[in-house]
Design a protein around this motif. Structure first.
Motif, PDB file in Angstrom:
ATOM      1  N   ILE A   1       0.836  -1.213   0.000  1.00  0.00           N
ATOM      2  CA  ILE A   1       0.000   0.000   0.000  1.00  0.00           C
ATOM      3  C   ILE A   1       0.873   1.266   0.000  1.00  0.00           C
TER       4      ILE A   1
ATOM      5  N   GLN B   1      13.158   0.520   6.484  1.00  0.00           N
ATOM      6  CA  GLN B   1      13.624  -0.457   7.482  1.00  0.00           C
ATOM      7  C   GLN B   1      15.124  -0.683   7.356  1.00  0.00           C
TER       8      GLN B   1
ATOM      9  N   THR C   1      11.533  -1.080  15.545  1.00  0.00           N
ATOM     10  CA  THR C   1      11.520  -1.734  16.867  1.00  0.00           C
ATOM     11  C   THR C   1      12.699  -1.249  17.723  1.00  0.00           C
TER      12      THR C   1
ATOM     13  N   ALA D   1       4.040   0.756   8.348  1.00  0.00           N
ATOM     14  CA  ALA D   1       4.918  -0.391   8.619  1.00  0.00           C
ATOM     15  C   ALA D   1       4.260  -1.304   9.642  1.00  0.00           C
TER      16      ALA D   1
ATOM     17  N   THR E   1       2.740  -8.090   8.946  1.00  0.00           N
ATOM     18  CA  THR E   1       1.446  -8.288   8.270  1.00  0.00           C
ATOM     19  C   THR E   1       1.121  -9.755   7.940  1.00  0.00           C
TER      20      THR E   1
ATOM     21  N   ILE F   1       6.687  -4.963  16.651  1.00  0.00           N
ATOM     22  CA  ILE F   1       6.528  -4.108  15.453  1.00  0.00           C
ATOM     23  C   ILE F   1       5.175  -3.392  15.491  1.00  0.00           C
TER      24      ILE F   1
ATOM     25  N   LEU G   1      -8.188  -0.535   6.972  1.00  0.00           N
ATOM     26  CA  LEU G   1      -8.267  -0.999   5.588  1.00  0.00           C
ATOM     27  C   LEU G   1      -8.700  -2.456   5.574  1.00  0.00           C
ATOM     28  N   SER G   2      -9.087  -2.933   4.396  1.00  0.00           N
ATOM     29  CA  SER G   2      -9.567  -4.306   4.298  1.00  0.00           C
ATOM     30  C   SER G   2      -9.258  -4.879   2.915  1.00  0.00           C
TER      31      SER G   2
HETATM   32  N1  LIG Z   1      -2.224  -6.069   3.087  1.00  0.00           N
HETATM   33  C1  LIG Z   1      -3.372  -6.247   3.698  1.00  0.00           C
HETATM   34  O1  LIG Z   1      -4.135  -7.207   3.412  1.00  0.00           O
HETATM   35  C2  LIG Z   1      -3.828  -5.255   4.752  1.00  0.00           C
HETATM   36  C3  LIG Z   1      -5.181  -5.250   5.140  1.00  0.00           C
HETATM   37  C4  LIG Z   1      -5.619  -4.334   6.110  1.00  0.00           C
HETATM   38  C5  LIG Z   1      -4.683  -3.475   6.702  1.00  0.00           C
HETATM   39  N2  LIG Z   1      -3.377  -3.529   6.323  1.00  0.00           N
HETATM   40  C6  LIG Z   1      -2.429  -2.632   7.013  1.00  0.00           C
HETATM   41  O2  LIG Z   1      -1.860  -1.751   6.036  1.00  0.00           O
HETATM   42  C7  LIG Z   1      -0.505  -1.466   6.377  1.00  0.00           C
HETATM   43  C8  LIG Z   1       0.375  -1.725   5.168  1.00  0.00           C
HETATM   44  O3  LIG Z   1       0.224  -3.072   4.772  1.00  0.00           O
HETATM   45  P1  LIG Z   1       0.977  -3.659   3.479  1.00  0.00           P
HETATM   46  O4  LIG Z   1       0.237  -4.876   3.045  1.00  0.00           O
HETATM   47  O5  LIG Z   1       1.251  -2.559   2.523  1.00  0.00           O
HETATM   48  O6  LIG Z   1       2.365  -4.118   4.148  1.00  0.00           O
HETATM   49  P2  LIG Z   1       3.533  -4.973   3.514  1.00  0.00           P
HETATM   50  O7  LIG Z   1       3.443  -4.988   2.023  1.00  0.00           O
HETATM   51  O8  LIG Z   1       3.589  -6.290   4.239  1.00  0.00           O
HETATM   52  O9  LIG Z   1       4.792  -4.100   3.920  1.00  0.00           O
HETATM   53  C9  LIG Z   1       5.141  -3.938   5.261  1.00  0.00           C
HETATM   54  C10 LIG Z   1       6.017  -2.714   5.355  1.00  0.00           C
HETATM   55  O10 LIG Z   1       6.427  -2.546   6.713  1.00  0.00           O
HETATM   56  C11 LIG Z   1       7.850  -2.399   6.743  1.00  0.00           C
HETATM   57  N3  LIG Z   1       8.361  -2.927   8.006  1.00  0.00           N
HETATM   58  C12 LIG Z   1       8.097  -4.141   8.559  1.00  0.00           C
HETATM   59  N4  LIG Z   1       8.776  -4.286   9.707  1.00  0.00           N
HETATM   60  C13 LIG Z   1       9.478  -3.132   9.902  1.00  0.00           C
HETATM   61  C14 LIG Z   1      10.374  -2.673  10.897  1.00  0.00           C
HETATM   62  N5  LIG Z   1      10.692  -3.444  11.954  1.00  0.00           N
HETATM   63  N6  LIG Z   1      10.921  -1.425  10.775  1.00  0.00           N
HETATM   64  C15 LIG Z   1      10.613  -0.640   9.715  1.00  0.00           C
HETATM   65  N7  LIG Z   1       9.775  -1.019   8.728  1.00  0.00           N
HETATM   66  C16 LIG Z   1       9.212  -2.261   8.816  1.00  0.00           C
HETATM   67  C17 LIG Z   1       8.337  -3.215   5.547  1.00  0.00           C
HETATM   68  O11 LIG Z   1       9.650  -2.848   5.205  1.00  0.00           O
HETATM   69  P3  LIG Z   1      10.550  -3.832   4.265  1.00  0.00           P
HETATM   70  O12 LIG Z   1       9.985  -3.713   2.872  1.00  0.00           O
HETATM   71  O13 LIG Z   1      11.918  -3.292   4.394  1.00  0.00           O
HETATM   72  O14 LIG Z   1      10.394  -5.216   4.851  1.00  0.00           O
HETATM   73  C18 LIG Z   1       7.293  -2.828   4.507  1.00  0.00           C
HETATM   74  O15 LIG Z   1       7.585  -1.579   3.946  1.00  0.00           O
HETATM   75  C19 LIG Z   1      -0.173  -2.302   7.610  1.00  0.00           C
HETATM   76  O16 LIG Z   1      -0.270  -1.482   8.752  1.00  0.00           O
HETATM   77  C20 LIG Z   1      -1.251  -3.365   7.628  1.00  0.00           C
HETATM   78  O17 LIG Z   1      -1.527  -3.800   8.948  1.00  0.00           O
HETATM   79  C21 LIG Z   1      -2.920  -4.376   5.353  1.00  0.00           C
END
Ligand SMILES: NC(=O)c1ccc[n+]([C@@H]2O[C@H](COP(=O)([O-])OP(=O)(O)OC[C@H]3O[C@@H](n4cnc5c(N)ncnc54)[C@H](OP(=O)(O)O)[C@@H]3O)[C@@H](O)[C@H]2O)c1
Length: 281
Positions: A13, A32, A38, A59, A62, A77, A152-153
């Motif tokens: 996202i 990261q 963390t 971040a 997930t 995290i 989000l969903s």
């Molecule tokens: N995807 C879904 O289905 C979904 C649904 C509802 C809500 N959300 C929420 O939307 C948000 C974004 O989701 P997404 O799917 O885009 O996530 P994602 O593609 O899994 O990416 C996770 C991001 O978090 C970063 N990250 C993880 N651990 C970290 C750390 N210790 N320090 C700094 N950065 C860190 C990762 O960095 P690296 O790339 O370096 O690993 C990456 O940029 C999250 O808060 C999630 O809970 C997601």
């Protein structure tokens, strides 16, 4: 131009937010590879050295199934780092937008006979049923009333090589001629990521420390979603077999079964699943 510090900018996202709004706002990615959120001291030092108006915090840990095994890491995290980021934001006088999930809800039917389908608005009471949702709920609790929370969903987008969302996963498997089982007695609310980005653009300009749902305009069973994806890309929908929720999630982290989550803010227009798939084409 508003300066937005963004965590998770390499993710599914976050990367689309930067792509679509990169000319309207100055994004400062907190990668990261440079700062692990963390590490609270390193995060404090990094934020202290930067100038920003907003922190857009995406971040997260997930992996919903992985979270059951890696609870401590997930908690560090999703909960502890989020609480620390709020402390740093307050010290800088910046506004924080925290991204959360519909997995904070239990998705259970209710009413007197336990058969009424739930509808989750921004005012509904969370009650997570697995650890990922629990950690996101605890993060909400740690920052609520001081930040904007945006849930989000089932987000999906047209392309993103680093991570397949559920639409591109189903499409990919059908293209490979694989048979899929998809849940028939459940509802999800798929959300087009470009709509999320437009919604966030609106919310940045109308900031308030409330809860918002940036979610698709309709809910659908995963089985019907699969059929619609097959139909959209002219793939063989007979490869999709129905399965029950109980059978599909046996031995896995539970997802909310009836996740009919809605956005009640009339200023934010979100597409239905069918509309956005049509726009893809
Ligand atoms: N995807 C879904 O289905 C979904 C649904 C509802 C809500 N959300 C929420 O939307 C948000 C974004 O989701 P997404 O799917 O885009 O996530 P994602 O593609 O899994 O990416 C996770 C991001 O978090 C970063 N990250 C993880 N651990 C970290 C750390 N210790 N320090 C700094 N950065 C860190 C990762 O960095 P690296 O790339 O370096 O690993 C990456 O940029 C999250 O808060 C999630 O809970 C997601």
């Amino acid at each position: 131009m508003k300066r937005i510090l963004i965590t998770g900018s390499t993710g599914l996202i976050g990367s689309r937010i930067v792509e679509l709004l990169g000319e309207k706002y100055t994004f400062i990615p907190l990668l990261q590879s440079e700062v692990d959120i963390t590490d609270h001291d390193a995060t404090a030092r990094a934020l202290n050295a930067l100038s920003f108006d907003y922190l857009l915090h995406l971040a997260a840990y997930t992996n919903v199934d992985g979270a059951e095994q890696e609870r401590e890491l997930c908690r560090k995290i999703n909960v502890d780092a989020t609480a620390n980021l709020l402390i740093q934001c307050k010290a800088k006088g910046a506004r924080m937008i925290h991204i959360s999930t519909d997995f904070v809800f239990d998705g259970k039917k209710g009413g007197a006979h336990g058969t009424e389908l739930p509808t989750y608005t921004e005012a509904s009471e969370p009650n997570p049923i697995a650890y990922y949702g629990q950690s996101k709920f605890e993060a909400e609790q740690a920052v609520k009333e001081e930040v904007m929370i945006v849930r989000l969903s089932y987000p999906y987008r047209k392309s993103f090589d680093a991570k397949r969302d559920f639409v591109r996963t189903i499409r990919y498997l059908l293209e490979q001629g694989k048979t899929l089982t998809m849940v028939q007695d459940s509802l999800i609310t798929p959300t087009f990521i470009d709509d999320i980005v437009n919604g966030l653009d609106y919310l940045i300009q109308h900031y308030s420390t409330d809860i918002y749902h940036l979610v698709g305009a309709d809910s659908i069973t995963p089985y019907d979603a699969g059929k619609l994806i097959a139909h959209t890309w002219h793939l063989n929908e007979k490869l999709i077999q129905p399965v029950s929720y109980a059978e599909y999630f046996k031995g896995k982290a539970l997802r909310p079964q009836w996740a009919r989550i809605v956005n009640t803010n009339k200023n934010i227009i979100m597409s239905t699943f069918y509309e956005s798939l049509k726009a893809f084409m």
